[in-house]
Design a protein around this motif. Structure first.
Motif, PDB file in Angstrom:
ATOM      1  N   UNK A 147      -4.928   0.981   5.383  1.00 33.95           N
ATOM      2  CA  UNK A 147      -6.309   1.621   5.524  1.00 33.95           C
ATOM      3  C   UNK A 147      -6.486   2.614   4.397  1.00 33.95           C
ATOM      4  N   UNK A 148      -7.189   2.394   3.556  1.00 30.14           N
ATOM      5  CA  UNK A 148      -7.638   3.550   2.500  1.00 30.14           C
ATOM      6  C   UNK A 148      -9.024   4.351   2.888  1.00 30.14           C
ATOM      7  N   UNK A 149      -9.180   5.267   3.125  1.00 32.13           N
ATOM      8  CA  UNK A 149     -10.207   6.042   3.009  1.00 32.13           C
ATOM      9  C   UNK A 149     -10.461   7.173   2.128  1.00 32.13           C
ATOM     10  N   UNK A 150     -11.491   7.148   1.148  1.00 36.05           N
ATOM     11  CA  UNK A 150     -11.537   8.254   0.248  1.00 36.05           C
ATOM     12  C   UNK A 150     -12.025   9.639   0.833  1.00 36.05           C
ATOM     13  N   UNK A 162      -1.961   6.268  -9.079  1.00 38.01           N
ATOM     14  CA  UNK A 162      -0.925   5.653  -8.021  1.00 38.01           C
ATOM     15  C   UNK A 162      -1.504   5.702  -6.781  1.00 38.01           C
ATOM     16  N   UNK A 163      -0.951   4.841  -5.894  1.00 33.20           N
ATOM     17  CA  UNK A 163      -1.258   4.867  -4.172  1.00 33.20           C
ATOM     18  C   UNK A 163       0.051   4.839  -3.489  1.00 33.20           C
ATOM     19  N   UNK A 188     -11.084   0.408  -3.756  1.00 39.27           N
ATOM     20  CA  UNK A 188      -9.903   0.497  -2.973  1.00 39.27           C
ATOM     21  C   UNK A 188      -9.273  -0.852  -2.688  1.00 39.27           C
ATOM     22  N   UNK A 189     -10.272  -1.879  -2.490  1.00 36.59           N
ATOM     23  CA  UNK A 189      -9.729  -2.971  -1.927  1.00 36.59           C
ATOM     24  C   UNK A 189      -8.700  -3.688  -2.572  1.00 36.59           C
ATOM     25  N   UNK A 190      -8.381  -3.875  -4.127  1.00 31.95           N
ATOM     26  CA  UNK A 190      -7.211  -4.425  -4.517  1.00 31.95           C
ATOM     27  C   UNK A 190      -5.988  -3.426  -4.185  1.00 31.95           C
ATOM     28  N   UNK A 191      -6.228  -2.301  -4.287  1.00 35.13           N
ATOM     29  CA  UNK A 191      -5.289  -1.095  -4.031  1.00 35.13           C
ATOM     30  C   UNK A 191      -4.522  -1.280  -2.654  1.00 35.13           C
ATOM     31  N   UNK A 192      -5.390  -1.528  -1.547  1.00 37.12           N
ATOM     32  CA  UNK A 192      -4.900  -1.733  -0.110  1.00 37.12           C
ATOM     33  C   UNK A 192      -4.384  -2.780  -0.042  1.00 37.12           C
ATOM     34  N   UNK A 193      -4.742  -3.783  -0.609  1.00 39.59           N
ATOM     35  CA  UNK A 193      -4.026  -5.190  -0.623  1.00 39.59           C
ATOM     36  C   UNK A 193      -2.844  -5.341  -1.243  1.00 39.59           C
ATOM     37  N   UNK A 194      -2.559  -4.400  -2.463  1.00 38.98           N
ATOM     38  CA  UNK A 194      -1.120  -4.477  -3.078  1.00 38.98           C
ATOM     39  C   UNK A 194      -0.249  -3.631  -2.223  1.00 38.98           C
ATOM     40  N   UNK A 195      -0.795  -2.476  -1.564  1.00 40.60           N
ATOM     41  CA  UNK A 195      -0.142  -1.904  -0.642  1.00 40.60           C
ATOM     42  C   UNK A 195       0.392  -2.498   0.366  1.00 40.60           C
ATOM     43  N   UNK A 198     -21.268   8.113   3.756  1.00 39.73           N
ATOM     44  CA  UNK A 198     -19.975   7.389   4.151  1.00 39.73           C
ATOM     45  C   UNK A 198     -18.893   7.079   3.099  1.00 39.73           C
ATOM     46  N   UNK A 199     -17.796   7.956   3.139  1.00 35.86           N
ATOM     47  CA  UNK A 199     -16.800   7.771   2.066  1.00 35.86           C
ATOM     48  C   UNK A 199     -16.536   6.165   1.709  1.00 35.86           C
ATOM     49  N   UNK A 200     -16.182   5.626   0.292  1.00 32.59           N
ATOM     50  CA  UNK A 200     -15.677   4.369   0.365  1.00 32.59           C
ATOM     51  C   UNK A 200     -14.387   4.202   1.395  1.00 32.59           C
ATOM     52  N   UNK A 201     -14.168   2.982   1.966  1.00 31.19           N
ATOM     53  CA  UNK A 201     -12.961   2.536   2.578  1.00 31.19           C
ATOM     54  C   UNK A 201     -12.700   1.297   2.387  1.00 31.19           C
ATOM     55  N   UNK A 202     -11.254   0.881   2.478  1.00 31.17           N
ATOM     56  CA  UNK A 202     -11.007  -0.326   2.556  1.00 31.17           C
ATOM     57  C   UNK A 202      -9.575  -0.687   3.421  1.00 31.17           C
ATOM     58  N   UNK A 203      -9.501  -1.667   3.999  1.00 28.21           N
ATOM     59  CA  UNK A 203      -8.267  -1.888   5.069  1.00 28.21           C
ATOM     60  C   UNK A 203      -8.075  -3.226   4.373  1.00 28.21           C
ATOM     61  N   UNK A 204      -7.028  -3.550   4.085  1.00 22.64           N
ATOM     62  CA  UNK A 204      -6.374  -4.983   3.581  1.00 22.64           C
ATOM     63  C   UNK A 204      -4.953  -5.271   4.374  1.00 22.64           C
ATOM     64  N   UNK A 205      -4.980  -6.632   4.831  1.00 20.69           N
ATOM     65  CA  UNK A 205      -3.588  -7.347   5.160  1.00 20.69           C
ATOM     66  C   UNK A 205      -3.403  -8.410   4.357  1.00 20.69           C
ATOM     67  N   UNK A 206      -2.230  -8.204   3.600  1.00 19.21           N
ATOM     68  CA  UNK A 206      -1.831  -9.466   2.935  1.00 19.21           C
ATOM     69  C   UNK A 206      -1.038 -10.314   3.831  1.00 19.21           C
ATOM     70  N   UNK A 207      -1.297 -11.433   4.082  1.00 19.50           N
ATOM     71  CA  UNK A 207      -0.502 -12.067   5.300  1.00 19.50           C
ATOM     72  C   UNK A 207       0.322 -12.956   4.374  1.00 19.50           C
ATOM     73  N   UNK A 208       1.525 -13.409   5.411  1.00 19.63           N
ATOM     74  CA  UNK A 208       2.543 -14.246   4.813  1.00 19.63           C
ATOM     75  C   UNK A 208       2.090 -15.311   4.225  1.00 19.63           C
ATOM     76  N   UNK A 209       1.036 -15.995   4.621  1.00 25.39           N
ATOM     77  CA  UNK A 209       0.674 -17.157   4.228  1.00 25.39           C
ATOM     78  C   UNK A 209       0.009 -17.000   2.814  1.00 25.39           C
TER      79      UNK A 209
END
Lengths: 83, 289, 164, 732
Positions: free
Chosen positions: D277-280, D114-115, D261-268, D201-212
């Motif tokens: 932003x997710x950083x391991x 879970x995240x 991480x990318x899909x998890x950051x997107x869902x969040x 460098x640990x894995x990291x991903x930042x996502x922004x799911x825009x309203x479009x």
């Protein structure tokens, strides 16, 4: 006639035959001939994890790759890689 | 890491008072163990008390007789770089340069190493070999205990609630004495001792007048083996005598198997490292006029 | 959440004040509050050296320092190594010797090497390797880093000799 | 050997991103700060194998400061057996998703369950700890031989053959007849432990799911397009709805191709309505990303009295980790790839076990299998009284040699590498003293092609902007810019390379498979030739001639001449700016051979190994930027030595990794290695205009067996387990 080589594990479909000589001007045409001899074999050869090698070069265009009368066609594991 | 408050008392009484009023306090000197433990959840704190601003905990004092007092928060690099420590306690300067790496030595202290009470602590076998004592302060006053009595179990020690370690005191080295700490690590740095051995040895009239030996990473606490040192007293410092003492240390060890080494390997190393530490202590004793 | 604490420091020769929670590491404060992201986090437990900064007159792994401990202290990060647009000899030597590949460990190595050269102006290979053992690099096998540090030492010494 | 002379290629310019990387300005994924951004944390399984009975996120959601909580239930519905293929081979969507967030069962300790997204990383971690998960622990299985045994706990009910996810088999000639011709047969079985790429460098991903409905992702990845395509597949979106901006990347070595991480950051982000932003943590990197497989490999080789190999047989079992896809296929393809052998049988098994799902690591699969082949050959050389390099030369693969998987080699440099090793000062130097040993070994990696794109735009000041999509892990901006400069007759510094997002450049495969300098280099080369063609046309227009020529950086015709910069300044008045793009999907990949010489000292009392001297040899085809070629060789060698001597996943019986930190994982420090000498061999690859082969990988293959062989010479013991750490050396 070009020579199509069968991966070891696909030779179950060919009765143990390791390679066959068939005619055609592309890999796709060769495969039609191979399929005629061993019905159903194409699905074992055309898989995303297998790359097609014509004359010892992996081709990026797969069944569209032209072949000559002395060509060798192999179906080999696709390699991605790590660095 | 759970949230906590921070306090940095400027005096020992202030620190003792704070400790008494804060049951869930943790003391911070170099922080190189504590912050890792807090972050991983292995330890918790409501308040972290930084003891580095207390003068008494930050001093290195070499007395006229060359006995040494090291404040509990003195970072390792100050021992390594200290000319008098280098001159009179070369093994101590050395071990201080081996704890962690350069950056860790900018923060980590021997006091912290002792209070963290890990069986693998690099400095403790040497402190035991040097007959060091731990000076402790608490609301009930001060007390002093030999370092070999300080640790009670992995990560545990005899500090009572409200007590803190003030300093380490090392008695003046005898003439013709030498000490050494050697550890076995698979890498050459940044590693935890698979087995460590601290030794001290005093020569008089061609025979060994006194010797002490302690091991790390082979028992629930750093292990003082009096029998090993005692076996050398009165003996000529021959390879056979050192080897026999090392074997006694090996016999006293009760190592476990973990990711850093198997029990069998550790047991094997006990004899090797103990002997090598005794040999180096002997060399230093012979050079120390 | 505990009350935040006001911390006054000097960072790269400039007075900097920041507000942080006591549990926040100096590394977090530098990166997330002050915005100096040149200092990197590789492990969070002091074993990789990527977060090395100079605190007072010593290098430390800033992941193992609380931000509040930095009060009243001066800090040097990789952003403070160059003089204006002039790179520090170490920075120049790292570039000229190809001493970085991915570059994530580079800031920590530079700060640690700078401290080494202040202590040992012409370090031996062994001294260099011992001093830098708290800095992990996974790309280079260290060879070109060691060479770069030695080249920078030569350059600094040559220049200081010329100035005399 | 390479004889062509170049102006730029083969020089050592300062890399274009260098100043940013030594001043702290370069932006890596974790450095990203966005307005309203919140921070994530991931809850991971404490069990190596367990059924998930219940997940209750209520307490986490109720914690002040928490914006979103997601589990596998938040994935859009998809059919269980859907297969996805994003250019790197096919994968079951259920496996891809299952590794990102567990559903039904957890399959390894560290498996994401879970995240949470919260106001800061501390609150997110506190919230993650408040998620209640009820597990029904199941027995776990941790090694391939155990997982293949009857009665082993089964990880995936849908696999038809227990825990064996895939079988591979290569057969050539007549094995029995080949062994019958042998006068000496040596057979050995060796195990290797699971190891990690260890990128800092640990894995990291930042996502922004825009309203479009579009998702923007900033991450540390070896392949922005693969990250895009995998994220889109997992979230069941068209690829055009996802834009991936590759940030600077702090190492990868194959470990940053897979998506975690990318899909998890997107869902969040979708739930939180903010960038997340997710950083391991380092521990998460060890336990929650893909290490490379542990393995058991058995190799049997027969030779005749002259040392010619008459037959070779291999059996390989690789641990895939939780989901199918161990690197056993390339392991099998490379096990005998250095040699010309008529009679071969190779059998390989991809075996799922309760460890993290494995990933590529520099020539994936090849070090494990080369360990067995190269140590067996060492033993054969010793028994025949032959020099170990001479034995290898006698059997070395050459142009026309048929590999066990079918194809024949084009021009390769195996012989040249062996000869360079034999002629090296290192090989001809005496050993320094007792308890020392020298080991040699060689290895092969295919390298790959795959698509790449590049755009070149000519600036009026005579410089050229290079737009590309290959993330730069080890100096590829420089090696690409240099190829452009060579074609354009410019200096490397005149090219300004920029790596852009997936919306801004044509499709480009991963920075992996040693392919970037080869494949993206080819795209750059082709685009540069288009630039020259267009500029020649401009010069011709300017001079009112039919055509202009271009050589040595000068356009000329009929007594007219203009330098590149001079013509660039006149482009505006001759028809407007020039900008050319090329996308390639090349054939002509040239495989690379590498060799290692290593001298070791072993303390006979403690078993501790000291590395005294190392020489790495590799066929680069053509070294575009020799300093970064050396860097690849030195880096791969250092990793291989770490792998050989001390690195391993130390698992307890419950499947918990007990050494998931840099303190106890024991990667080499600066004090553990000597200088690493390099010898670059250049046998040009006919498939590339400059002869490039690619050098990222083959260099990690020889260290394992070279170390094993050196240890044998130092101790008289043939060890059968990697890591060959001090306790193993003493048999304790």
């Amino acid at each position: 006639m070009a020579t199509v080589f069968f991966p070891t594990l696909v030779r179950q479909q060919t009765g143990g035959l390791a390679h066959i000589e068939v005619s055609g001007s592309t890999v796709g045409e060769l495969l039609i001939a191979v399929e005629a001899r061993f019905p159903g074999i194409s699905k074992h050869l055309l898989r995303p994890n297998l790359a097609i090698s014509v004359d010892d070069e992996v081709t990026p265009i797969g069944v569209l790759e032209p072949v000559g009368p002395d060509s060798e066609v192999h179906f080999i594991a696709a390699i991605s890689g790590g660095n | 890491m759970k949230a906590f408050d921070y306090a940095a008392p400027a005096s020992l009484p202030e620190a003792v008072g704070l400790l008494a009023s804060q049951p869930a306090a943790r003391l911070l000197a170099g922080g190189t163990d504590l912050l890792v433990q807090l972050r991983s959840g292995r330890k918790q704190a409501d308040v972290v008390i930084d003891v580095k601003k207390i003068p008494e905990l930050n001093e290195i004092t070499l007395a006229a007789d060359h006995s040494l007092t090291i404040g509990a928060a003195v970072p390792c690099y100050r021992l390594t770089d200290h000319p008098a420590v280098q001159a009179h306690y070369p093994a101590l300067a050395e071990v201080a340069s081996w704890i962690g790496g350069t950056q860790i030595q900018g923060r980590a202290s021997l006091g912290g190493n002792l209070c963290n009470s890990a069986p693998s602590a690099d400095s403790i076998p040497l402190l035991i070999a040097l007959s060091a004592s731990a000076h402790i302060a608490g609301s009930a006053g001060r007390r002093s205990v030999p370092v070999e009595a300080f640790c009670t179990a992995p990560g545990r020690n005899l500090l009572a609630p409200g007590e803190l370690l003030v300093s380490l005191h090392i008695p003046a080295p005898a003439p013709h004495s030498g000490a050494a700490y050697l550890r076995f690590i698979p890498r050459n740095e940044m590693d935890i001792a698979v087995v460590g051995a601290g030794a001290s040895l005093t020569l008089a009239n061609g025979v060994i007048a006194a010797a002490r030996l302690a091991l790390s990473s082979v028992a629930p606490t750093p292990l003082f083996v009096p029998a090993a040192g005692d076996s050398l007293v009165g003996q000529a410092p021959t390879p056979a005598a050192l080897e026999a003492a090392a074997r006694l240390a090996q016999a006293a060890a009760s190592p476990i198997s973990d990711m850093r080494g198997s029990a069998a390997y550790r047991r094997h190393l006990c004899a090797v490292m103990a002997r090598r530490a005794l040999e180096l202590a002997l060399t230093r004793a012979q050079e120390n006029h | 959440m505990s009350a935040k604490v006001q911390v006054q420091t000097t960072i790269n020769n400039e007075p900097v004040e920041f507000l942080c929670e006591p549990r926040q590491s100096l590394l977090e404060c530098l990166r997330d509050i002050v915005g100096l992201t040149g200092t990197k986090e590789g492990c969070g437990d002091g074993n990789c050296g990527s977060c090395t900064v100079k605190l007072g007159d010593r290098i430390v792994t800033s992941c193992l320092v609380l931000g509040v401990e930095a009060a009243g202290q001066s800090i040097t990060t990789v952003e403070g190594l160059a003089h204006g647009n002039t790179l520090h000899p170490l920075q120049k030597a790292f570039l000229e010797n190809a001493a970085l590949q991915c570059g994530i460990c580079t800031p920590g190595f530079l700060i640690a090497a700078d401290a080494l050269l202040q202590k040992h102006p012409q370090p031996t290979e062994e001294q260099t390797r011992f001093w830098l053992a708290n800095n992990l690099c996974r790309c280079t096998g260290y060879d070109k880093i060691i060479r770069a540090v030695q080249a920078a030492a030569h350059e600094i010494n040559a220049n200081s000799g010329a100035a005399q | 050997m390479s004889t062509t002379t170049y102006n730029v290629i083969g020089t050592r310019p300062v890399r274009h991103d260098g100043a940013d990387k030594v001043t702290g300005r370069a932006l890596y994924g974790a450095d990203l700060q966005l307005a309203r951004m919140v921070h994530g944390a991931i809850l991971r399984s404490p069990h190596a194998h367990a059924r998930i009975l219940r997940i209750d996120t209520a307490k986490a959601e109720a914690l002040p400061g928490v914006f979103a909580v997601v589990t596998a239930a938040d994935f859009p519905p998809a059919s269980a057996d859907k297969i996805v293929d994003f250019g790197e081979g096919d994968t079951l969507l259920s496996s891809l998703r299952g590794n990102i967030l567990a559903s039904g069962k957890v399959l390894y300790s560290g498996h994401a369950v879970a995240a949470v997204a919260a106001v800061n990383a501390h609150v997110a971690a506190e919230a993650a700890a408040l998620i209640e998960v009820d597990y029904e622990p199941l027995p776990c299985v941790l090694t391939a031989p155990e997982a293949m045994a009857p009665g082993a706990p089964i990880l995936h009910e849908h696999l038809p053959n227990g825990n064996i996810a895939e079988t591979v088999r290569y057969e050539m000639g007549d094995l029995a007849a080949g062994f019958a011709q042998a006068s000496l047969i040596v057979e050995r079985e060796l195990d290797t432990a699971t190891v990690h790429q260890g990128y800092i460098e640990p894995q990291n991903a930042t996502a922004f799911w825009s309203t479009d409905g579009r998702i923007q992702i900033w991450c540390s990845t070896q392949g922005s397009f693969v990250a895009r395509d995998a994220t889109a597949a997992v979230l069941d979106l068209p690829v055009s709805h996802v834009k991936v901006t590759p940030m600077e990347i702090g190492g990868g070595f194959g470990g940053k191709i897979n998506v975690y991480l990318e899909p998890v950051a997107a869902l969040l982000s979708k739930k939180a309505g903010r960038p997340v932003k997710l950083v391991m943590s380092r521990h998460d990197v060890f336990t929650g990303t893909g290490p490379t497989p542990g393995s058991r490999v058995r190799v049997k080789i027969g030779v005749n009295p002259e040392g010619k190999i008459t037959a070779a047989q291999a059996w390989l079992a690789y641990e895939a980790g939780a989901y199918p896809g161990a690197m056993v296929v390339p392991g099998a393809m490379t096990v005998f790839a250095c040699y010309d052998i008529e009679n071969i049988l190779i059998e390989g098994y991809d075996v799922v076990v309760n460890k993290p799902s494995t990933a590529a690591y520099r020539a994936p699969g090849a070090p494990n299998s080369a360990l067995a082949t190269e140590t067996v050959l060492d033993e054969i050389a010793e028994k025949l009284g032959l020099d170990p390099l001479s034995l290898r030369l006698r059997n070395a693969a050459r142009e026309g040699t048929r590999r066990a998987d079918g194809p024949r080699y084009k021009r390769i440099g195996c012989v040249e590498v062996l000869e360079a090793m034999q002629a090296s000062p290192h090989y001809n130097a005496p050993l320094p003293g007792p308890h020392c040993g020298r080991g040699v070994a060689i290895g092969f990696w295919f390298n790959v092609g795959l698509p790449s794109s590049a755009t070149l735009s000519v600036n009026a000041d005579g410089t050229v902007n290079l737009i590309e999509g290959s993330t730069d892990i080890g100096g590829s901006r420089a090696s690409l810019a240099m190829q452009a400069a060579e074609v354009l007759g410019l200096r490397a510094e005149d090219i300004h390379p920029t790596i852009v997002d997936t919306d801004s450049v044509g499709y480009t495969g991963v920075t992996g498979g040693s392919r970037t300098t080869f494949s993206t280099g080819l795209a750059v080369h082709d685009a540069a030739q288009l630039v020259i063609e267009q500029m020649k046309a401009r010069a011709a227009r300017l001079w009112a001639v039919d055509q202009a020529a271009f050589a040595n950086g000068v356009f000329s015709s009929n007594g007219h001449s203009l330098s590149f910069a001079e013509l660039a300044a006149q482009l505006g008045s001759t028809g407007g700016p020039v900008s050319c793009s090329a996308t390639v999907n090349p054939k002509g990949v040239g495989g690379s051979f590498a060799g290692l010489l290593i001298d070791l000292h072993v303390d006979p009392e403690t078993g501790k190994t000291s590395v005294l001297r190392v020489t790495s040899v590799q066929d680069a085809g053509k070294a575009i930027h020799p300093a970064y070629v050396e860097g690849q060789m030195q880096g791969g060698t250092a990793q291989g030595i770490g792998w050989a001597l001390n690195e391993e996943y130390f698992m307890d019986a419950a499947g918990d990794m007990r050494n998931g930190s840099y303190l106890d994982y024991r990667m080499p420090t600066a004090l553990d290695l000597p200088m690493i000498e390099t010898i670059i061999v250049e046998v040009p690859n006919p498939g590339h205009p400059f002869g490039v082969r690619g050098v990222g990988e083959a260099n990690i293959v020889p260290p394992l067996p070279a170390v094993a062989n050196a240890l044998y010479r130092a101790t008289g013991k043939r060890l059968n387990r990697v890591p060959m750490n001090p306790a193993t050396i003493l048999g304790l």
